[in-house]
Scaffold this active site. Structure first.
Site, PDB file in Angstrom:
ATOM      1  N   HIS A   1       8.058   8.448  -6.405  1.00  0.00           N
ATOM      2  CA  HIS A   1       8.390   6.454  -6.002  1.00  0.00           C
ATOM      3  C   HIS A   1       9.808   6.052  -5.012  1.00  0.00           C
ATOM      4  CE1 HIS A   1       5.477   4.890  -9.002  1.00  0.00           C
ATOM      5  NE2 HIS A   1       6.405   5.647  -9.816  1.00  0.00           N
TER       6      HIS A   1
ATOM      7  N   ASP B   1       0.734   1.170  -3.144  1.00  0.00           N
ATOM      8  CA  ASP B   1      -0.339   2.388  -3.875  1.00  0.00           C
ATOM      9  C   ASP B   1      -0.315   3.639  -3.858  1.00  0.00           C
ATOM     10  OD1 ASP B   1      -1.075   2.555  -6.160  1.00  0.00           O
ATOM     11  OD2 ASP B   1      -3.243   2.183  -6.165  1.00  0.00           O
ATOM     12  N   GLY B   2      -0.003   5.082  -4.744  1.00  0.00           N
ATOM     13  CA  GLY B   2      -0.419   6.235  -4.279  1.00  0.00           C
ATOM     14  C   GLY B   2       0.599   6.875  -4.269  1.00  0.00           C
TER      15      GLY B   2
ATOM     16  N   ARG C   1      -3.646  -2.709   1.461  1.00  0.00           N
ATOM     17  CA  ARG C   1      -3.334  -1.740   0.097  1.00  0.00           C
ATOM     18  C   ARG C   1      -3.678  -0.686   0.683  1.00  0.00           C
ATOM     19  NH1 ARG C   1      -4.965  -2.550  -5.992  1.00  0.00           N
ATOM     20  NH2 ARG C   1      -3.973  -0.355  -7.308  1.00  0.00           N
TER      21      ARG C   1
ATOM     22  N   TRP D   1       0.911  11.497  -4.574  1.00  0.00           N
ATOM     23  CA  TRP D   1       1.726  11.922  -3.233  1.00  0.00           C
ATOM     24  C   TRP D   1       2.656  13.253  -3.865  1.00  0.00           C
ATOM     25  CZ3 TRP D   1       6.533  12.883  -2.014  1.00  0.00           C
ATOM     26  CH2 TRP D   1       6.990  13.233  -0.749  1.00  0.00           C
TER      27      TRP D   1
ATOM     28  N   LEU E   1      13.083 -12.113   9.783  1.00  0.00           N
ATOM     29  CA  LEU E   1      11.868 -11.281   8.186  1.00  0.00           C
ATOM     30  C   LEU E   1      12.594 -11.814   6.714  1.00  0.00           C
ATOM     31  CD1 LEU E   1       9.505  -9.884   8.207  1.00  0.00           C
ATOM     32  CD2 LEU E   1      11.542  -7.967   7.453  1.00  0.00           C
TER      33      LEU E   1
HETATM   34  C1  FPP Z   1       2.285   2.125  -6.813  1.00  0.00           C
HETATM   35  O1  FPP Z   1       2.250   3.581  -6.894  1.00  0.00           O
HETATM   36  C2  FPP Z   1       3.575   1.833  -6.389  1.00  0.00           C
HETATM   37  C3  FPP Z   1       4.583   1.207  -7.877  1.00  0.00           C
HETATM   38  C4  FPP Z   1       3.767   0.638  -9.055  1.00  0.00           C
HETATM   39  C5  FPP Z   1       5.797   1.095  -7.155  1.00  0.00           C
HETATM   40  C6  FPP Z   1       6.800   0.893  -5.954  1.00  0.00           C
HETATM   41  C7  FPP Z   1       7.622   1.199  -5.713  1.00  0.00           C
HETATM   42  C8  FPP Z   1       8.375   2.075  -4.761  1.00  0.00           C
HETATM   43  C9  FPP Z   1       7.494   2.234  -3.808  1.00  0.00           C
HETATM   44  C10 FPP Z   1       9.598   2.676  -4.730  1.00  0.00           C
HETATM   45  C11 FPP Z   1      10.554   1.371  -4.338  1.00  0.00           C
HETATM   46  C12 FPP Z   1      10.496  -0.203  -4.395  1.00  0.00           C
HETATM   47  C13 FPP Z   1      11.928  -0.784  -4.024  1.00  0.00           C
HETATM   48  C14 FPP Z   1      11.008  -2.447  -2.953  1.00  0.00           C
HETATM   49  C15 FPP Z   1      12.447  -0.636  -3.461  1.00  0.00           C
HETATM   50  P1  FPP Z   1       1.830   4.566  -8.520  1.00  0.00           P
HETATM   51  O2  FPP Z   1       2.801   4.916  -8.723  1.00  0.00           O
HETATM   52  O3  FPP Z   1      -0.003   3.608  -9.136  1.00  0.00           O
HETATM   53  O4  FPP Z   1       1.029   6.328  -7.354  1.00  0.00           O
HETATM   54  P2  FPP Z   1      -0.532   6.461  -7.935  1.00  0.00           P
HETATM   55  O5  FPP Z   1      -1.855   5.684  -7.810  1.00  0.00           O
HETATM   56  O6  FPP Z   1      -1.337   7.231  -7.283  1.00  0.00           O
HETATM   57  O7  FPP Z   1      -0.510   6.825  -9.361  1.00  0.00           O
END
Ligand code: FPP
Length: 256
Positions: A42, A25-26, A193, A30, A136
């Site tokens: 992302h 998350d985050g 988390r 960021w 893994l």
């Molecule tokens: C949460 O941050 C993140 C996500 C919903 C997406 C996770 C995806 C990735 C890390 C990229 C690709 C992953 C793979 C496995 C290829 P948020 O958008 O909720 O952040 P915020 O809480 O700061 O808004």
């Protein structure tokens, strides 16, 4: 090597978690801090995924499960959803071969029928290519929800009952568990988390029953070997009781 990495390395052999599950998350925050669009977060998050997978593979951790996209994430702006889908596709295309060479066994958990056919095919191909690897176990939760997981397992058991192959009286926790995602892996020892929120958000609800929870304010794109080592060191210092008293746990470990 810095002190944190050094101390976690010293703890390695005995107290390494076998299975780590992470809510990444985050990413959005960021990006916002840098006046960039959320999707830039992302993209940066993929780097943290790579670092984390490499670290776990190197340390000999049995399983790593990452929450990439929840059943609820479809509610996000359409543009963000499509960037995420593009990222999954591109990352699968780019990284699968490398994962395979590193003996990683990859699987996708969740209801993948909602994804476009091209992405579903990529997911199937990545699983097929890496199916016989014994390093893994990397699981990516995509269109996954803990309640969905319990429901799909219950539905399959209900079908066995309806078909007369199982009597309701023989329905046990073990039978349900065997039909849940990740049933062949040890349950997560450590849940992490990032991003500062302290909740499970419909991740592995069943599987996290006895898992040690660790929350860090670090935003996912900044997550690195040092933050992961810190989480592992914190986990290593905890006493896991599984319903026993603290004294019983000590007696059991002394008698081993
Ligand atoms: C949460 O941050 C993140 C996500 C919903 C997406 C996770 C995806 C990735 C890390 C990229 C690709 C992953 C793979 C496995 C290829 P948020 O958008 O909720 O952040 P915020 O809480 O700061 O808004």
């Amino acid at each position: 090597m810095n002190a944190v990495l050094g101390s976690a390395t010293a703890l390695d052999a005995e107290r390494l978690p076998r299975h780590i599950a992470i809510i990444m998350d985050g990413n959005g925050r960021w990006a916002k801090q840098r006046h960039l669009p959320r999707t830039a977060g992302h993209h940066a998050g993929v780097g943290a995924v790579r670092r984390t997978v490499e670290f776990c593979a190197k340390k000999g951790i049995t399983a790593l499960t990452l929450f990439a996209f929840s059943s609820e994430n479809w509610r996000r702006p359409q543009e963000e959803v499509s960037v995420l889908m593009g990222l999954f596709l591109a990352t699968l295309e780019k990284e699968t071969q490398k994962l395979h060479q590193n003996n990683v066994r990859m699987r996708i958990i969740g209801d993948r029928s909602a994804f476009v056919p091209e992405l579903q095919e990529r997911m199937d191909a990545a699983e097929r290519m890496t199916a016989d690897n014994n390093g893994l176990n990397l699981s990516i939760a995509a269109n996954y929800g803990g309640r969905w997981d319990i429901t799909q397992a219950a539905r399959r058991l209900a079908q066995e009952v309806a078909d007369g192959r199982l009597s309701p009286a023989d329905l046990t926790e073990q039978k349900l568990e065997a039909l849940m995602s990740l049933a062949d892996l040890p349950e997560p020892d450590l849940f992490i988390r990032t991003g500062g929120e302290q909740r499970i958000s419909n991740f592995l609800l069943w599987q996290l029953a006895y898992t040690e929870l660790y929350f860090t304010p670090v935003l996912w794109p900044d997550f690195d070997e040092q933050t992961l080592s810190q989480a592992i060191a914190d986990y290593a210092g905890r006493q896991r009781r599984f319903g026993y008293t603290g004294d019983q746990v000590l007696q059991r470990s002394e008698s081993r």
